[in-house]
Design an enzyme around this catalytic site. Sequence first.
Site, PDB file in Angstrom:
ATOM      1  N   THR A  14       1.014   7.647  -0.928  1.00  0.00           N
ATOM      2  CA  THR A  14       1.814   8.832  -1.213  1.00  0.00           C
ATOM      3  C   THR A  14       1.394   9.421  -2.550  1.00  0.00           C
ATOM      4  O   THR A  14       1.312   8.693  -3.543  1.00  0.00           O
ATOM      5  CB  THR A  14       3.307   8.470  -1.252  1.00  0.00           C
ATOM      6  OG1 THR A  14       3.690   7.905   0.022  1.00  0.00           O
ATOM      7  CG2 THR A  14       4.160   9.697  -1.533  1.00  0.00           C
ATOM      8  N   ARG A  46       0.793  -1.241   0.000  1.00  0.00           N
ATOM      9  CA  ARG A  46       0.000   0.000   0.000  1.00  0.00           C
ATOM     10  C   ARG A  46       0.824   1.291   0.000  1.00  0.00           C
ATOM     11  O   ARG A  46       0.248   2.374  -0.056  1.00  0.00           O
ATOM     12  CB  ARG A  46      -0.995   0.052   1.172  1.00  0.00           C
ATOM     13  CG  ARG A  46      -2.122  -0.961   1.078  1.00  0.00           C
ATOM     14  CD  ARG A  46      -3.362  -0.460   1.770  1.00  0.00           C
ATOM     15  NE  ARG A  46      -3.178  -0.237   3.186  1.00  0.00           N
ATOM     16  CZ  ARG A  46      -4.080   0.369   3.962  1.00  0.00           C
ATOM     17  NH1 ARG A  46      -5.225   0.808   3.457  1.00  0.00           N
ATOM     18  NH2 ARG A  46      -3.845   0.540   5.259  1.00  0.00           N
ATOM     19  N   ASP A  47       2.144   1.212   0.060  1.00  0.00           N
ATOM     20  CA  ASP A  47       2.939   2.443  -0.013  1.00  0.00           C
ATOM     21  C   ASP A  47       4.264   2.177  -0.724  1.00  0.00           C
ATOM     22  O   ASP A  47       5.334   2.559  -0.237  1.00  0.00           O
ATOM     23  CB  ASP A  47       3.179   3.011   1.381  1.00  0.00           C
ATOM     24  CG  ASP A  47       3.599   4.480   1.352  1.00  0.00           C
ATOM     25  OD1 ASP A  47       3.291   5.174   0.358  1.00  0.00           O
ATOM     26  OD2 ASP A  47       4.226   4.935   2.322  1.00  0.00           O
ATOM     27  N   VAL A  48       4.171   1.524  -1.882  1.00  0.00           N
ATOM     28  CA  VAL A  48       5.364   1.244  -2.673  1.00  0.00           C
ATOM     29  C   VAL A  48       5.862   2.544  -3.296  1.00  0.00           C
ATOM     30  O   VAL A  48       5.114   3.256  -3.969  1.00  0.00           O
ATOM     31  CB  VAL A  48       5.063   0.220  -3.784  1.00  0.00           C
ATOM     32  CG1 VAL A  48       6.290  -0.001  -4.659  1.00  0.00           C
ATOM     33  CG2 VAL A  48       4.592  -1.097  -3.178  1.00  0.00           C
TER      34      VAL A  48
END
Length: 241
Positions: free
Chosen positions: A91, A50-52
């Site tokens: 992000t 969920r935040d690669v």
Amino acid sequence: MPKGTLQEQVAGQDNNGRGLPWRQRLRVALESAQGLEYLHKGCSPPIIHRDVKTANILLNERLEAKITDFGLSKAFNNDDTHVSTNTFVGTPGYVDPEYQRTMQPSTKSDVYSFGVVLLELVTGKPAILRNPEPITIINWARQRLARGDIEGVVDARMQGDHDINAIWKTTETALKCTEQAPVQRPSMMDVMMQLQECLDLEEGCTGGDNGFYTVSGIVGMNPDMGYNATTNQSVDVSQNN
């Protein structure tokens, strides 16, 4: 990690400001893809990161990639294709628009974010460009590629030290990853295969390095989340395993 984040390396904070050489960028991309594929298929339960992003890919002394920061990760059942959440996270510049619309992240959400990472490796630019006006790296690259301007997309700091076919294939893979509809995006296994072919093109031989590549480690997973991992340890899995 000794070499910091991939974001720092692409920005040129090492190697006299040039950033990583193209072949090294491809290796980092492949190792990162292997790490994500491990989360999606090798973990039980499977995990959506969920935040690669490049800031969450760390590099050790040998410039081997390790995916980290699992504070926003979600586990899901093997039979599910997505999970439902009450809080939107991610992000700007990396977030899957389908997840943003439905609040249901899936493994294809990670694929979308990884496509942005690939574009950063090709272009040397951030996920959102600010000048002359804000534009995502996806739209920036698509505009130039629509004119066939591949050299206008490639990071000029690499100074021609790359195989143009490998660049095209990597960029094509990145754009497939960032398709609007999740069903049109490849799986991380497909992405791994494409990147392996890109590396083979770059090295000018089939299989490069005898076909042995280190799968990206998984750094800093929270043991309280119930995963089979220990905080501050990395997991390396080779193709030979």
